[in-house]
Design an enzyme around this catalytic site. Structure first.
Site, PDB file in Angstrom:
ATOM      1  CD1 TRP A 214      -1.616  -1.880   2.575  1.00 42.47           C
ATOM      2  CD2 TRP A 214      -2.458  -2.022   0.689  1.00 42.47           C
ATOM      3  NE1 TRP A 214      -2.272  -2.985   2.631  1.00 42.47           N
ATOM      4  CE2 TRP A 214      -2.796  -3.203   1.533  1.00 42.47           C
ATOM      5  CE3 TRP A 214      -2.751  -1.897  -0.404  1.00 42.47           C
ATOM      6  CZ2 TRP A 214      -3.645  -4.199   1.002  1.00 42.47           C
ATOM      7  CZ3 TRP A 214      -3.813  -2.906  -1.031  1.00 42.47           C
ATOM      8  CH2 TRP A 214      -4.358  -3.844  -0.156  1.00 42.47           C
TER       9      TRP A 214
ATOM     10  N   GLY B 233     -30.156  11.980  -8.252  1.00 45.04           N
ATOM     11  CA  GLY B 233     -29.555  11.096  -9.362  1.00 45.04           C
ATOM     12  C   GLY B 233     -28.291  11.909 -10.028  1.00 45.04           C
TER      13      GLY B 233
ATOM     14  CD  GLU C 221      -0.145   9.532   6.617  1.00 41.57           C
ATOM     15  OE1 GLU C 221       0.026  10.266   7.373  1.00 41.57           O
ATOM     16  OE2 GLU C 221      -0.002   9.783   5.339  1.00 41.57           O
ATOM     17  N   GLY C 222      -3.134   4.957   9.780  1.00 40.12           N
ATOM     18  CA  GLY C 222      -3.869   4.568  11.081  1.00 40.12           C
ATOM     19  C   GLY C 222      -5.257   4.953  10.862  1.00 40.12           C
TER      20      GLY C 222
HETATM   21  N1  COS Z   1       3.764   8.792  19.298  1.00 41.54           N
HETATM   22  C1  COS Z   1       4.902   8.371  19.825  1.00 41.54           C
HETATM   23  N2  COS Z   1       5.434   7.140  20.104  1.00 41.54           N
HETATM   24  C2  COS Z   1       4.452   6.142  20.309  1.00 41.54           C
HETATM   25  C3  COS Z   1       3.340   6.380  19.511  1.00 41.54           C
HETATM   26  C4  COS Z   1       2.852   7.459  18.884  1.00 41.54           C
HETATM   27  N3  COS Z   1       1.670   7.760  18.625  1.00 41.54           N
HETATM   28  N4  COS Z   1       2.667   4.963  19.619  1.00 41.54           N
HETATM   29  C5  COS Z   1       3.444   4.296  20.366  1.00 41.54           C
HETATM   30  N5  COS Z   1       4.765   5.091  20.476  1.00 41.54           N
HETATM   31  C6  COS Z   1       5.893   4.505  21.314  1.00 41.54           C
HETATM   32  C7  COS Z   1       5.431   4.109  22.625  1.00 41.54           C
HETATM   33  O1  COS Z   1       5.503   4.961  23.630  1.00 41.54           O
HETATM   34  C8  COS Z   1       6.485   2.814  23.000  1.00 41.54           C
HETATM   35  O2  COS Z   1       7.762   3.579  23.483  1.00 41.54           O
HETATM   36  P1  COS Z   1       8.394   3.310  24.930  1.00 41.54           P
HETATM   37  O3  COS Z   1       8.181   2.015  25.199  1.00 41.54           O
HETATM   38  O4  COS Z   1       9.318   4.132  24.778  1.00 41.54           O
HETATM   39  O5  COS Z   1       7.246   4.295  25.756  1.00 41.54           O
HETATM   40  C9  COS Z   1       6.781   2.404  21.712  1.00 41.54           C
HETATM   41  O6  COS Z   1       6.160   3.268  20.717  1.00 41.54           O
HETATM   42  C10 COS Z   1       5.965   0.976  21.340  1.00 41.54           C
HETATM   43  O7  COS Z   1       4.566   1.175  21.535  1.00 41.54           O
HETATM   44  P2  COS Z   1       3.603   0.123  21.952  1.00 41.54           P
HETATM   45  O8  COS Z   1       4.334  -0.632  23.162  1.00 41.54           O
HETATM   46  O9  COS Z   1       2.702   1.082  22.650  1.00 41.54           O
HETATM   47  O10 COS Z   1       3.450  -0.574  20.766  1.00 41.54           O
HETATM   48  P3  COS Z   1       1.928  -1.369  20.456  1.00 41.54           P
HETATM   49  O11 COS Z   1       2.635  -2.450  19.592  1.00 41.54           O
HETATM   50  O12 COS Z   1       1.234  -1.646  21.596  1.00 41.54           O
HETATM   51  O13 COS Z   1       1.116  -0.173  19.616  1.00 41.54           O
HETATM   52  C11 COS Z   1       0.446   1.088  18.026  1.00 41.54           C
HETATM   53  C12 COS Z   1       1.319   0.787  18.829  1.00 41.54           C
HETATM   54  C13 COS Z   1      -0.654   0.421  17.817  1.00 41.54           C
HETATM   55  C14 COS Z   1      -0.139   2.805  18.597  1.00 41.54           C
HETATM   56  C15 COS Z   1       1.152   1.603  16.735  1.00 41.54           C
HETATM   57  O14 COS Z   1       1.632   0.204  16.445  1.00 41.54           O
HETATM   58  C16 COS Z   1       0.462   2.080  15.603  1.00 41.54           C
HETATM   59  O15 COS Z   1       0.330   3.456  15.737  1.00 41.54           O
HETATM   60  N6  COS Z   1      -0.044   1.503  14.602  1.00 41.54           N
HETATM   61  C17 COS Z   1      -0.935   1.995  13.502  1.00 41.54           C
HETATM   62  C18 COS Z   1       0.240   2.318  12.558  1.00 41.54           C
HETATM   63  C19 COS Z   1      -0.218   2.888  11.146  1.00 41.54           C
HETATM   64  O16 COS Z   1      -0.636   4.051  11.184  1.00 41.54           O
HETATM   65  N7  COS Z   1      -0.144   2.228  10.145  1.00 41.54           N
HETATM   66  C20 COS Z   1      -0.786   2.778   8.926  1.00 41.54           C
HETATM   67  C21 COS Z   1       0.245   2.539   7.884  1.00 41.54           C
HETATM   68  S1  COS Z   1       1.323   3.616   7.415  1.00 41.54           S
HETATM   69  S2  COS Z   1       0.369   4.726   6.133  1.00 41.54           S
END
Ligand code: COS
Length: 381
Positions: A156, A340, A363-364
């Site tokens: 993607w 329409g 982007e999430g």
């Molecule tokens: N901003 C800054 N840091 C972030 C963050 C954010 N939005 N989300 C997570 N982190 C940091 C956490 O603070 C953690 O660091 P520390 O251990 O130092 O505190 C680290 O990243 C790992 O985070 P976490 O343990 O929360 O990871 P998880 O796997 O539980 O969840 C999510 C992370 C789900 C929030 C993340 O994977 C995410 O945002 N996924 C969506 C990604 C996305 O947007 N994909 C679309 C494709 S790109 S177009």
């Protein structure tokens, strides 16, 4: 608290609106139908300074604030949401990441060309089996002493076929979990980079989405972005900012559909008077305008916080969550107002509904935005 836009903001709005009306509107239905990438228009966006809006002028950027960026994206998205995402990915997912975390060499070698529009960037995080669960990426970039060796598949990827520079997130030390993830600059022309077929999409069809395959691609050590092991944090921070761009894109899609509906409702007559004089239509217009205004304020607020170096992860997620829902609701009502005519291509609103959907996914997803918001709220308890 001052809600007025500065002279500079108004000038950006006018320039973007003018560009969208004169350069993006012509041919938009054909580009959407045939998935034609707007190459000439993207080149013009570079010349107008829209491809590196927030980048420091020393790296060929426009040196503007994030509010200007939101304003420009809204105006461009009112007409052409596909052009807007091409711009948004280059600005917030690539240029911002390189300027914030890249070495001076990376900025000189890559950022300058990306910010001026001479080259185009793409952000490679998602994989066939890792989208929302971004720590689960399987693409490997293993340290081979004098270089990293990159293997894996990214999915993607917006600008995937047209970009010449990729910001790639890959795992270098799986045993360290997300702390083993790195971010790199990879060039399309390097041996082992292969572009997959173009995706045939529901919306934003003239933007160019591909999978990218990496087979034994040698990445020079100098192309590591930031500290080793900081790639996941870099990706998350980039996405926090990127979400402001997508929120602005969604806002623009909604505002564009609303403007068309407003005009149509004063021209189209039913039961002896313009449909805008019927309360059924007035209520729709009122709801659309209110949701758009709320979305715009949230976009500006997130942008303001970013510009003030305040935390903005929660605010950008909120802006994206609300604006993307607004885009879905408003475009559906826009079709309803057009009746329409709204269901056929010439009136544009059916394309806007198709374009709106992706803003709840990339982007999430909206579910991930809720998760980010909830975590930020609970963190402050
Ligand atoms: N901003 C800054 N840091 C972030 C963050 C954010 N939005 N989300 C997570 N982190 C940091 C956490 O603070 C953690 O660091 P520390 O251990 O130092 O505190 C680290 O990243 C790992 O985070 P976490 O343990 O929360 O990871 P998880 O796997 O539980 O969840 C999510 C992370 C789900 C929030 C993340 O994977 C995410 O945002 N996924 C969506 C990604 C996305 O947007 N994909 C679309 C494709 S790109 S177009």
């Amino acid at each position: 608290m001052d809600f007025s836009l500065s002279e500079e903001h108004l000038a950006v709005k006018e320039a973007a609106r003018d560009f969208a009306q004169h350069e993006l509107l012509p041919g938009i239905i054909e580009r959407d139908d045939h998935q034609l990438f707007p190459s000439d228009q993207v080149k013009m966006m570079g010349e107008l300074g829209f491809m590196g809006m927030m980048v420091d002028p020393q790296y060929n950027g426009s040196g503007m604030d994030t509010i200007s960026y939101v304003i420009a994206l809204e105006e461009i998205s009112k007409i052409d949401a596909a052009a807007a995402v091409i711009m948004s990915v280059n600005n917030s997912l690539v240029c911002w990441g390189l300027e914030e975390y890249g070495s001076e060499d990376i900025k000189n070698n890559y950022l300058k060309k990306l910010a001026s529009g001479e080259s185009l960037g793409a952000f490679c995080l998602s994989e066939p089996e890792a989208g929302s669960d971004a720590t689960a990426i399987k693409t490997k970039a293993l340290d081979q002493g004098d270089h990293f060796l990159l293997n894996g598949v990214k999915n993607w990827i917006t600008n995937g076929g047209t970009a010449s520079v990729y910001l790639v997130i890959a795992q270098s030390n799986p045993e360290k979990g997300y702390k083993g993830i790195n971010a790199f600059v990879v060039e399309k022309q390097w041996e082992g980079v292969q572009i997959g077929p173009k995706e045939n999409k529901l919306g934003i069809r003239s933007s160019d989405t591909h999978s990218i395959m990496f087979h034994d691609v040698k990445i020079p050590k100098a192309n590591l972005i930031g500290q080793e092991g900081s790639g996941f944090k870099i990706a998350m921070n980039i996405l926090n900012g990127g979400r402001i761009g997508i929120a602005a894109q969604a806002l623009g899609i909604a505002a564009g559909a609303y403007e068309l509906s407003l005009r149509y409702s004063t021209e189209r007559k039913a039961f002896g008077k313009p449909i805008s004089e019927h309360q059924a239509i007035q209520f729709k217009l009122a709801d659309m305008a209110t949701a758009i205004e709320a979305s715009r304020l949230m976009c500006y607020h997130a942008a303001y916080r970013k510009d003030q170096n305040l935390s903005f992860a929660k605010e950008s997620a909120m802006a994206k969550l609300l604006s993307s829902q607004t885009a879905m609701d408003v475009t559906a009502e826009a079709i309803q107002i057009h009746g329409g005519y709204g269901y056929v291509k010439e009136y544009h609103v059916e394309r806007m509904l198709r374009d709106a959907k992706i803003t709840q996914i990339y982007e999430g997803t909206s579910e991930i935005q809720r998760l980010v918001i909830a975590r930020e709220i609970l963190k402050s308890m």
